[in-house]
Each structure stands twice: as structure tokens, then as C-alpha cells.
Design a protein around this motif. Structure first.
Motif, PDB file in Angstrom:
ATOM      1  N   ASP A  68       0.850  -1.185   0.000  1.00  8.77           N
ATOM      2  CA  ASP A  68       0.000   0.000   0.000  1.00  8.77           C
ATOM      3  C   ASP A  68       0.888   1.239   0.000  1.00  8.77           C
ATOM      4  OD1 ASP A  68      -1.776   2.027   0.365  1.00  8.77           O
ATOM      5  OD2 ASP A  68      -2.582   1.326   2.273  1.00  8.77           O
ATOM      6  N   MET A  70       0.234   4.051   0.614  1.00 13.76           N
ATOM      7  CA  MET A  70      -0.085   4.962   1.711  1.00 13.76           C
ATOM      8  C   MET A  70       0.675   4.626   2.996  1.00 13.76           C
ATOM      9  SD  MET A  70      -4.145   5.423   1.152  1.00 13.76           S
ATOM     10  CE  MET A  70      -4.460   6.246   2.714  1.00 13.76           C
ATOM     11  N   ASN A  96      -0.671  -1.561  -5.981  1.00  7.51           N
ATOM     12  CA  ASN A  96      -0.964  -1.746  -4.558  1.00  7.51           C
ATOM     13  C   ASN A  96      -1.612  -3.106  -4.367  1.00  7.51           C
ATOM     14  OD1 ASN A  96      -0.468   1.046  -3.335  1.00  7.51           O
ATOM     15  ND2 ASN A  96      -1.831   1.522  -5.044  1.00  7.51           N
TER      16      ASN A  96
ATOM     17  N   GLU B  76      -1.920   9.183  -0.840  1.00  3.23           N
ATOM     18  CA  GLU B  76      -3.348   8.866  -0.770  1.00  3.23           C
ATOM     19  C   GLU B  76      -4.028   9.095  -2.111  1.00  3.23           C
ATOM     20  OE1 GLU B  76      -5.419  10.572   2.528  1.00  3.23           O
ATOM     21  OE2 GLU B  76      -7.359   9.775   1.885  1.00  3.23           O
ATOM     22  N   ARG B  79      -3.051   6.323  -4.398  1.00 10.84           N
ATOM     23  CA  ARG B  79      -3.771   5.115  -4.049  1.00 10.84           C
ATOM     24  C   ARG B  79      -5.186   5.152  -4.635  1.00 10.84           C
ATOM     25  NH1 ARG B  79      -3.781  -0.006  -0.915  1.00 10.84           N
ATOM     26  NH2 ARG B  79      -5.693  -0.637  -1.929  1.00 10.84           N
ATOM     27  N   ALA B  80      -5.841   6.273  -4.475  1.00  8.93           N
ATOM     28  CA  ALA B  80      -7.203   6.412  -4.977  1.00  8.93           C
ATOM     29  C   ALA B  80      -7.226   6.238  -6.496  1.00  8.93           C
ATOM     30  CB  ALA B  80      -7.766   7.778  -4.606  1.00  8.93           C
ATOM     31  N   ILE B 270      -3.895  15.494   5.703  1.00 10.66           N
ATOM     32  CA  ILE B 270      -3.065  14.317   5.438  1.00 10.66           C
ATOM     33  C   ILE B 270      -2.993  13.452   6.681  1.00 10.66           C
ATOM     34  CG2 ILE B 270      -1.700  15.507   3.693  1.00 10.66           C
ATOM     35  CD1 ILE B 270       0.438  15.995   5.707  1.00 10.66           C
ATOM     36  N   THR B 271      -2.674  12.200   6.494  1.00 14.21           N
ATOM     37  CA  THR B 271      -2.640  11.244   7.596  1.00 14.21           C
ATOM     38  C   THR B 271      -1.721  11.720   8.710  1.00 14.21           C
ATOM     39  OG1 THR B 271      -2.727   9.624   5.836  1.00 14.21           O
ATOM     40  CG2 THR B 271      -2.509   8.790   8.067  1.00 14.21           C
ATOM     41  N   ILE B 287      -9.204  13.822  -0.101  1.00 13.86           N
ATOM     42  CA  ILE B 287      -8.125  13.425  -1.014  1.00 13.86           C
ATOM     43  C   ILE B 287      -8.466  12.176  -1.826  1.00 13.86           C
ATOM     44  CG2 ILE B 287      -5.676  12.867  -1.209  1.00 13.86           C
ATOM     45  CD1 ILE B 287      -5.173  14.341   1.354  1.00 13.86           C
ATOM     46  N   TYR B 288      -8.920  11.152  -1.107  1.00  8.85           N
ATOM     47  CA  TYR B 288      -9.215   9.901  -1.819  1.00  8.85           C
ATOM     48  C   TYR B 288     -10.289  10.139  -2.879  1.00  8.85           C
ATOM     49  CZ  TYR B 288      -9.684   4.912  -2.621  1.00  8.85           C
ATOM     50  OH  TYR B 288      -9.677   3.670  -3.195  1.00  8.85           O
TER      51      TYR B 288
END
Lengths: 324, 324
Positions: A68, A70, A96, B76, B79-80, B270-271, B287-288
Motif C-alpha cells: 500500500d 499509503m 498496490n 493517498e 492510491r485512490a 493528510i494522515t 483526497i481519496y
DNA sequence: TTGAAAGCGCTAACAT
DNA sequence: ATGTTAGCGCTTTCAA
């Protein structure tokens, strides 16, 4: 988009000659070369990579498969891989996997269908057999998938020992461990390292080892439980930085202080570890270097068409910051 | 690797028929279809994507170009994008541009040569002209590159106003701003939002706006300077989370407390903003969702072969945590 | 309903 | 030194 034919036409030569100057192969008279180069410029011609791939069965593309992106460990790795590979003329496909066997499989199939030249992978679920039947150069990161498969790993046990020894030197008398997943090799190694340093101490108890699962929530809860059960704990070695950050939060939640009451050391050296308060002392992996090395190895393998049987075990480094 | 010829041979039909069942196009008798499907299974045949691309001039691949995947906003997003596109049968190529025009250019050329189908890009240096001559569907993230070019953006000014108003509601009397780069659109918008809320206050001074450059080091220094010059400041709106984290560090360095002495609000969500101590109050971007939307839009555009002229402006959300 | 054949853009034998 | 041509694996006309 101009094709090689257009170039040939404009230069007054055959496509073969154009191909020769393109690839700098075979004999081409200085005159023809000049004409071809001129035509290429005039038409702003760029060779069609897909047509080349079809013939060469190579795509100048490699896959990067991570669980991942992330997860804060991987962006830096991805960056290193992409930088290095771009430099060498390769393109990177991002995957991912979520450590999901089905996803992995479909990524692998896609890569075969697209003539991807090689794969850099970090996975705990990819089995040796599937890698074997997948006839393509592979470099594995952070884990030995199979004997003889090129891998980049770090000194996990040694790093763990450094971390725990450091806590001892700092005068900590009761050192606990927040461990990672039981199925993950490096988590096992790091736990072993911890054991080797304090497993023989008279105060050591099995219950000093809590399960943090390499994730923040689990680690927070595990640490809270740990500290309630064993208020005497004054040092924690967390198996990765995320767990360590969880541990910091847990300590704060219990009204204690880091590092005064509990000193904490993490593992990984992700950027995040500098952003916390207090900043985290950690065992840093040379993440960028790992990605770079992996990329270079892979390209070697692709070029030589033969698999180097090497394992690179890179060193780790203790970075002392405020959490200890 | 079996080819379409092998399948045709085994099934006792022509390659044309195999192609027909593969693509479910044209007439195929039930009998032939069965035979072909059986042969495909027997041979574990997978169509060669490169050969298809050569013919179709499409590669089922899209490019994702970000300034730097290590910037915590982008994993992120990546990833999305990757999740969504994988679902739709597309593969993602990762590009780190560093906002460098030359790098961008060579990525663009690579994409043309590889018949990449489209591009999702977040860049402040990619000019409208270059995008135009690059005949390929593009969705821009976080910025309008050109009028009429599909973009996904967020309510930057509104978010900034929310942040500053929130600080006021919390009773803060002297609110400063750590701003982002002067050349970046969203930084300008956020600064404007700040101004609209407090620019008219009697206490407002131009020097309450400090330059943080969206980066931690610069923001730390800027904040230290700011607080030394204006010890009365009791609230800070930082233009992004990284700056906000820098501000927190600076406040701590000066022996003050967050949020007691100075309350801080960031922007991005952000995370990382959850990992700090104290956890950061921030204006969260979806974001996602942004990545997902961008990916879906792009695929629409690719399929319809025509560019939708839309701008999606997504909403932001205040997440209250410990820093206020 | 099916097959033969051209063509996508390129490379590499083979001939000349 | 250069050109002709087959072929990489696929899709799609065109004819049958």
C-alpha cells in the motif's frame, strides 16, 4: 504522429536505413545518416515504443508492487525506484497489492501481457512458486521470497539489538516490545533481536511483548494495556515507527511523559518520525538507497538476461532524537 | 506464451474467429465459440496487450504525474487513482516531476510513445500550450492549468475562511497566517481567505502573514520569527499541514504551548496530521475522493474520445482535534 | 458464419 | 552501404 516510413520517405532512403541510424547498428554512410537525422528533426519523429515492444518483447517498463503506497515506508522507496529507473530509461508501473493473493495474481498477468521487463516487489504473500512460473526478473524488497531470489533486506535483528541496547545504556530497567505481525519475517527478526538482549534479564516477562501489528491503533491499545499491567515499564522498543508513534500517544494518554517516564525507540526511519513531538529516536533503514539498489540490480538482471543470485543486506543506523 | 494462432490451431478455426470471441464482436456460431473457449483454457491463453495496443493505439495505461510522491499529500491520491483505475482495467504509470519542465516534457514524450491513454497531473509548471499540443485526455488536480481543461479542485478560499473563523470563535484575538508559495494557486486562495476574515480587523498587520513555502523547515523559522516579533499572536492558520506541524514545533521551541498559548489550524487533512502531538486541527480535503473522481472522469474522456469541459470543485471539512 | 489477408510501426535477416 | 521483406500478435475489412 510521423512513422518510420515518413522519415524514410523524406530522407529518400529505406526504413531499414532509418532503423539503422535509430539504433546505431549496421553500416550507414555519413551522408544517409545526415539526411535521416535531418528528416527526424523536420518531422519531430519519435519512435513508436509499442511497435518496438512488440518486436523486442520488452517494454522498458517495470512493475513496482507494494502492499500500500499509503504506508509511509513506501513513498520514499517508490521515489528511489522511480528516480533510478527513469534515469536508466525505464518507466514504473505502480501496484498496490494489499497483500491480497488475487490482486497480486492479476497484476502479474497484466505485466506479462504488457511485456513488462521486470518487477520490484515487497510482499509477504507472494509465494516462491508463483514467482518461479512468472518468468521475469524480480527483485524482492524487505523479504526473501525464495532461496536464490535476489533480495534487498536490512539488518533487522542487529538493528533491534541496537535499539534495545541503547535503551539499556540510557538507564532503562524494564524494557518492553511492541511487535509486528507474526507472519512477517522482519517482525520476527526484530522480536528476536529484542529477546537476545533482554530475554535473559531477571525481570523479563513474556508479557512484556505486546502485539502492535505494525499499525497505530493496535499499538496504542497494546501499549495502554501493557503500561496498565506493568507500570514499571520505562522503555519501549516498537518494531516500526508507526507503532512507536502509537506508543507515544498511549503514554501521553496515560498522563506519563516521553522520554522522562518512558523512553521509546522505533524502527524504519520514515519521514514521519521527524514530525512528531517528541521527535522519535529510531533505527533508520536506508530506504532510498534500498530502492536505488533494487532498481539497479533489476536492470542488470534485465540486461544480462540472467538472474544474479545475490542478497543485499544493508546496514541500519540509530538516529537519536527526543523520545529517548 | 501461447498466441492467437495457437488457439486458432487447437480450436480448428481461423485467428479471425478467435479474435471475434475474444472481443465478442461479429458473428460466431455457438459451436465455434465453445471450441475456442476450450482452447483458450487448455492453453491458458492471455491476449498480448502490446499487439493489441499497436493496433488500437491505446494501451489501457494512464500516467499519474505528481511533483513528488514523498510529499504526504500524494500517496493517498495515488492510491485512490490506482484503485479506481485498476478496477476499470487500467494500469498506472508513476511520474515524479519535481515541477521541473524538462522532466515533465520527457515524461510526456514517453507517454506518447507508449500510447498512454490519458494523464492525471498535479503541476504548477505545466503550461496550457504544452498540454494542448499533447493530444491526450488530461485531468488536472488541485489546479486549473487552462480554461476548459477538466480539473478537480477544492474550496480553498472557503476552507481558509472556515479555519480562520473557527480560530476567532475559539476566542483567538491575534491570528497569523503561514502562507504557501506565491506562485501556487491554492496558496494564493488560502491567503485571500485569511485576509477576508481578518484583514479588516483593527489589530491586523501585514507582518502577520509569514512565508512558510509549504515546507516544514521554512515554516518553523517563519513561525519563530513571527512569534518573536509579535508575542501577542495566539492563533495561527497554516496554509498546509506540513507548515502547521512546523508551526507546532516552533511554538514548542519557544517554550509555549499548543493550544493553550497558540492555537493552530492546518490545511489538507493528510494522515500525518493525526500522528502529531497534539493532533492537528485541519481543513481536510477529500483526497481519496479527489483521486477517484479524477480517475473516473479521465476514463469517461478516454471512452468518449471527447473532452468534457468540467471543473469539479469539491468541498472541504473542518476536523477539530487537539491543536485548537 | 467464417477465413484470407492487409496493416498497425518497428527490427533484422537476407540479398544486392 | 542499402533495400526488400518477413514477422512480432493482434483486429478488421472484404469476400466467400
Amino acid at each position: 504522429m510521423a512513422s518510420i516510413k515518413d522519415v524514410a520517405g523524406r530522407a529518400g532512403v529505406s526504413v531499414a536505413t532509418v532503423s539503422r541510424v535509430l539504433n546505431d547498428k549496421g553500416y550507414v554512410s555519413e551522408e544517409s545518416r545526415k539526411k535521416v537525422q535531418q528528416a527526424i528533426k523536420d518531422l519531430n519523429y519519435k519512435p513508436n515504443a509499442v511497435a518496438r515492444s512488440l518486436f523486442n518483447k520488452q517494454s522498458k517498463t517495470i512493475g513496482l508492487m507494494v502492499p500500500d503506497i499509503m504506508n509511509p515506508f513506501f513513498p520514499e522507496l517508490a521515489r528511489a525506484v522511480e528516480d533510478t529507473l527513469a534515469e536508466l530509461g525505464y518507466t514504473v508501473i505502480l501496484c498496490n497489492s494489499d497483500e491480497d493473493t488475487d490482486k497480486e495474481q492479476s497484476y502479474l498477468e497484466m505485466m506479462m501481457q504488457k511485456y513488462v521487463d521486470g518487477l520490484i516487489v515487497s510482499s509477504n504473500t507472494l509465494s516462491a512458486e508463483r514467482v518461479k512460473e512468472f518468468k521475469m526478473p524480480i527483485v524482492s524488497m524487505d523479504r526473501e521470497i525464495a532461496k536464490g531470489l535476489p533480495s534487498i533486506i536490512v539488518e533487522n535483528k542487529k538493528g533491534a539489538k541496537m535499539a534495545v541496547s541503547f535503551l539499556k545504556e540510557k538507564g532503562r530497567k524494564r524494557i518492553a516490545h511492541i511487535r509486528g505481525p507474526h507472519s512477517v519475517g522482519n517482525a520476527i527478526d526484530r522480536c528476536e533481536g529484542y529477546r537476545e538482549v533482554v530475554g535473559g534479564e531477571p525481570w523479563f516477562k513474556e508479557s512484556y511483548i505486546a502485539y502492535g501489528n505494525y499499525d497505530m491503533k493496535t499499538s496504542i491499545n497494546a501499549t495502554i494495556k501493557l503500561l496498565k499491567l506493568h507500570p514499571e515499564i520505562d522503555g519501549i522498543f516498537a518494531a516500526n515507527d508507526i507503532s512507536a508513534i502509537g506508543a507515544i500517544k498511549a503514554v501521553h494518554k496515560l498522563g506519563k511523559k516521553v522520554p522522562e517516564d518512558v523512553a521509546i525507540v522505533g524502527f524504519d526511519g520514515i519521514t514521519l518520525s521527524e514530525a512528531t513531538t517528541p521527535e522519535l529516536t529510531t533505527i533508520a533503514q536506508p530506504i532510498y538507497e534500498m530502492g536505488e539498489k533494487a532498481a539497479k540490480m533489476l536492470v542488470e538482471m534485465i540486461k544480462q538476461q540472467q538472474v544474479e543470485q545475490t542478497i543485499y543486506r544493508l546496514d541500519v543506523q540509530l538516529i537519536e532524537r527526543q523520545s529517548t
